[in-house]
Write an enzyme that holds these catalytic residues in place. Structure first.
Site, PDB file in Angstrom:
ATOM      1  N   CYS A   2      22.239  35.719 -11.604  1.00  0.00           N
ATOM      2  CA  CYS A   2      23.623  36.035 -11.956  1.00  0.00           C
ATOM      3  C   CYS A   2      23.627  37.266 -12.867  1.00  0.00           C
ATOM      4  CB  CYS A   2      24.358  34.918 -12.671  1.00  0.00           C
ATOM      5  SG  CYS A   2      24.473  33.417 -11.704  1.00  0.00           S
ATOM      6  N   ARG A  28      21.199  40.943  -9.040  1.00  0.00           N
ATOM      7  CA  ARG A  28      21.028  39.641  -9.693  1.00  0.00           C
ATOM      8  C   ARG A  28      21.751  38.526  -8.944  1.00  0.00           C
ATOM      9  NH1 ARG A  28      18.996  40.582 -14.947  1.00  0.00           N
ATOM     10  NH2 ARG A  28      19.314  38.404 -15.437  1.00  0.00           N
ATOM     11  N   TRP A  75      24.723  33.895  -8.288  1.00  0.00           N
ATOM     12  CA  TRP A  75      23.659  33.403  -7.399  1.00  0.00           C
ATOM     13  C   TRP A  75      23.658  31.893  -7.633  1.00  0.00           C
ATOM     14  CZ3 TRP A  75      19.107  30.631  -7.319  1.00  0.00           C
ATOM     15  CH2 TRP A  75      18.295  30.804  -6.189  1.00  0.00           C
ATOM     16  N   GLY A 102      22.638  31.731 -16.576  1.00  0.00           N
ATOM     17  CA  GLY A 102      21.695  30.749 -17.103  1.00  0.00           C
ATOM     18  C   GLY A 102      21.961  29.385 -16.493  1.00  0.00           C
ATOM     19  N   GLU A 480       1.886  40.997   1.749  1.00  0.00           N
ATOM     20  CA  GLU A 480       3.034  41.710   1.198  1.00  0.00           C
ATOM     21  C   GLU A 480       3.901  42.287   2.338  1.00  0.00           C
ATOM     22  OE1 GLU A 480       4.684  41.911  -1.362  1.00  0.00           O
ATOM     23  OE2 GLU A 480       5.747  43.813  -1.289  1.00  0.00           O
ATOM     24  N   LYS A 484       7.865  41.377   3.063  1.00  0.00           N
ATOM     25  CA  LYS A 484       8.934  42.371   3.212  1.00  0.00           C
ATOM     26  C   LYS A 484       9.765  42.068   4.455  1.00  0.00           C
ATOM     27  CE  LYS A 484       9.078  43.636   0.081  1.00  0.00           C
ATOM     28  NZ  LYS A 484       8.266  43.382  -1.051  1.00  0.00           N
ATOM     29  N   HIS A 503      -9.319  29.872  12.910  1.00  0.00           N
ATOM     30  CA  HIS A 503      -9.387  28.535  12.317  1.00  0.00           C
ATOM     31  C   HIS A 503      -8.063  27.787  12.466  1.00  0.00           C
ATOM     32  CE1 HIS A 503     -13.369  29.267  10.743  1.00  0.00           C
ATOM     33  NE2 HIS A 503     -12.954  30.439  10.295  1.00  0.00           N
ATOM     34  N   LYS A 602      17.422  39.724  -7.069  1.00  0.00           N
ATOM     35  CA  LYS A 602      16.297  40.555  -7.531  1.00  0.00           C
ATOM     36  C   LYS A 602      15.518  39.885  -8.664  1.00  0.00           C
ATOM     37  CE  LYS A 602      14.208  44.671  -7.813  1.00  0.00           C
ATOM     38  NZ  LYS A 602      13.199  44.795  -6.746  1.00  0.00           N
TER      39      LYS A 602
END
Ligand code: AGP
Length: 607
Positions: A2, A28, A75, A102, A480, A484, A503, A602
């Site tokens: 947030c 955020r 969020w 929070g 990585e 993405k 495997h 983010k």
């Protein structure tokens, strides 16, 4: 998660300023948004589900003459994304307004208590209890809002950064924090309060970091009280983010801009840390003795974790110190055996990731020395570390981390060489350092292949399953690269050690499955060729990342992306740029917005 932003001051366009700030804080959260401001003396709350940019149009029907406004990007943690759950929340009388970043842990018991007292709740959020608690203590003309806020937060458990005002006094904004970041921006004609300094860029030259327990009153001046209620002074610092870094600079998305920023980002991360004679120096580490270090732990989440995985082997090979990378989200809940001569290296772009922050507390409680690689200055993690090496890559706004990764890897490599040299291996990494200085130019060459990567993405964007395989220096990059693609394109992408395919995972291969094979000409090239052949034998499709001039790999691949030649340890810098571009164009081909992938934010400031 947030993002919150507020403004109070002489400017009459407070609503636009508050909105502009949360647009800069979209990283955020962006599942819903809201704002409150004064219109003709009356408060107006506007809320939207989805992108906060949708508030712009809603605001256009008002004559924006307010000198106070607070706004919020959400969020969701408690309650689905909806208008009723979006902030700001208000009390029963509709005169007190609050936005929150929070989590209020004891909200259930407080909610029951407040409902029993007659309060009416309109949302399913944890936040709403806070504004009703303020209402409990606020009596117009008798008690101040500041007094009410102080008593309200004394009842809370959890983390918060709150911005609060009452329409009874629209000249005063209260900002208070505990556990969640909150900064004050000092502008020429007023004050801002926000979750990060991003909203201050171009608006406030100086900022103040509030400490846990601080409450600030912004009303023509700044007055700050600490947790004990003592009036205190907190040092104002100069904001050094340039406006340009917060803007897209002509690119359609921040993600693409930040991929293209990488030559500069890497150069900035190296600047002043390698002198012309090849000596490595970290001013931030002056006086630190690495001679006794017995083990290195590298700790981070997501992309920052993969940066650690990328370099951990180098600590063992070059510095001959056992090294292990840990996921902060797991590490914090374990009972790790830590020794006094361990060195813990924390990696966090934002410096706000809760799991990494909590893992840092675990390490500190054991008295272990800590060094961090952090991008955002003065962030919560940066402030808790013994030593901080700042990445200096400017704001990273795209949710998918790109330039921060390359910078973390380069700093970790230099750190490995630096530690090795300080332990008597005088020439450690000499050749790599020479070659590192050429890497920004070579990344530029990969960036010039962006059209080829766009075409590749457009060729494969209908496929639903991808393996990214690599060995040794290509292993972390494979992971990585897969992260993405899944983040921005929502397709199944798995990073795997190429040698592990047989495997189990190779059972999945069929003609619809695409494998991106990281196969530069390095010490495991022949092994990679065998693994590619194994995939081909099962009729899987293969896109290879190979070294320029490799005349053979094209015969066993559907497509090849050729990368400039470099030394074994440095191919990852070139490979990741190609994979980032592939993921970016893949999302664009699917008509998704890569800057705002669904369900993500983010800074991950929740469990
Ligand atoms: C990367 O693309 C992600 N958005 C995510 O994995 C990120 O790297 C992770 O949340 C850690 O963030 P930090 O570096 O800010 O601590």
């Amino acid at each position: 998660m947030c993002g919150i932003n507020g403004y109070v001051g002489k400017g009459r366009d407070a609503a636009l300023r508050a909105l502009d700030g949360i647009l800069k804080l979209k990283y955020r959260g962006y599942d819903s948004a809201g704002i409150v401001f004064q219109n003709g003396g009356e408060p107006v709350i506007l809320k939207v589900v989805g992108d906060p940019v949708n508030l712009e149009q809603r605001l256009s029907s008002f004559n924006l003459e307010s000198s106070i406004a607070i706004a919020h990007n959400r969020w969701a943690t408690h309650g689905v994304p909806s208008e009723e759950n979006a902030h700001p929340h208000s009390d029963c009388t509709g005169t007190i307004f609050l936005v929150h970043n929070g989590i209020i842990e004891n909200y259930r018991e407080l909610r029951d208590e407040l409902i029993a007292k007659g309060h009416v709740f309109r949302s399913q959020t944890d936040t709403e209890v806070a504004v009703h608690l303020v209402e409990e203590w606020y009596v117009k003309g008798k008690t101040s809002l500041e007094f009410a806020v102080k008593n309200a937060i004394a009842r809370l458990r959890g983390k918060w950064a709150f911005l609060i005002y009452t329409s009874d006094d629209p000249e005063t904004l209260i900002a208070t924090r505990f556990g969640s970041p909150l900064l004050l921006g000092i502008g020429e004609d007023g004050y801002y309060a926000a979750s990060s300094a991003a909203p201050f860029v171009g608006r406030a030259e100086n900022f103040i970091l509030l400490e846990d327990g601080d409450t600030a009153l912004l009303n023509g001046q700044v007055t700050i009280f600490d947790q004990e209620g003592r009036q205190i002074t907190r040092e104002a610092k100069k904001l050094d983010w340039e406006l340009e870094t917060a803007q897209r600079g002509g690119f359609p998305h921040f993600m693409l801009k930040e991929i293209f920023d990488q030559p500069d980002a890497i150069s900035n991360s190296m600047a002043g840390r390698i002198n012309p004679s090849g000596e490595i120096k970290f001013e931030e580490l002056d006086g630190v003795d690495f001679g006794e270090v017995g083990r290195i732990l590298i700790i981070g989440c997501g992309t920052s974790y993969f940066a650690g995985r990328q370099v951990e082997n180098l600590f063992e090979e070059i510095a001959e110190i056992p090294a292990k990378t840990e996921l902060a989200s797991e590490f914090r809940y374990r009972s790790p055996v830590l020794c006094k001569n361990d060195l813990a290296i924390f990696i966090s772009q934002s410096g706000e990731t809760t799991d990494t922050y909590e893992a840092l507390q675990v390490v500190k409680n054991h008295g272990v020395a800590t060094v961090g690689i952090v991008n955002v200055m003065n962030s919560s993690i940066a402030r808790e570390l013994d030593r901080v090496i700042y990445q200096r890559v400017g704001l990273e706004i795209g949710v998918a981390s790109t330039k921060a990764f390359s910078s973390q890897v380069v700093i970790l490599m230099l750190l490995a060489f630096h530690i090795a040299r300080s332990r008597g291996k005088k020439n450690a990494g000499e050749k790599a350092v020479d070659e590192l200085l050429k890497i920004p130019v070579k990344i530029g060459e990969v960036l010039r292949c962006s059209e080829q990567l766009q075409k590749l993405a457009e060729k494969y964007y209908k496929h639903k399953n991808f393996f990214f395989i690599g060995r040794k220096n290509g292993f972390a990059i494979a992971n990585e690269g897969a992260l993405k693609l899944k983040e921005v394109s929502y397709v199944h992408a798995e990073g795997y050690g190429a040698g592990e395919m047989k495997h189990g995972p190779i059972a999945l291969i069929d003609p619809s499955f695409v494998t991106l094979a990281i196969a530069p000409e390095d010490s495991v090239y022949r092994n990679m060729i065998s693994n590619i052949n194994e995939v081909r034998a099962r009729k899987g499709r293969v896109i290879s990342l190979a070294t320029e001039g490799d005349g053979d790999i094209g015969k066993i691949s559907d497509d090849v992306v050729y990368l400039p030649e470099t030394i074994e340890e440095l191919y990852p810098f070139l490979e990741i740029v190609a994979l980032q571009l592939f993921a970016y164009y893949f999302a664009v081909a699917l008509q998704y917005n890569p800057d705002q992938p669904r369900n993500l934010a983010k800074s991950v400031t929740v469990e």
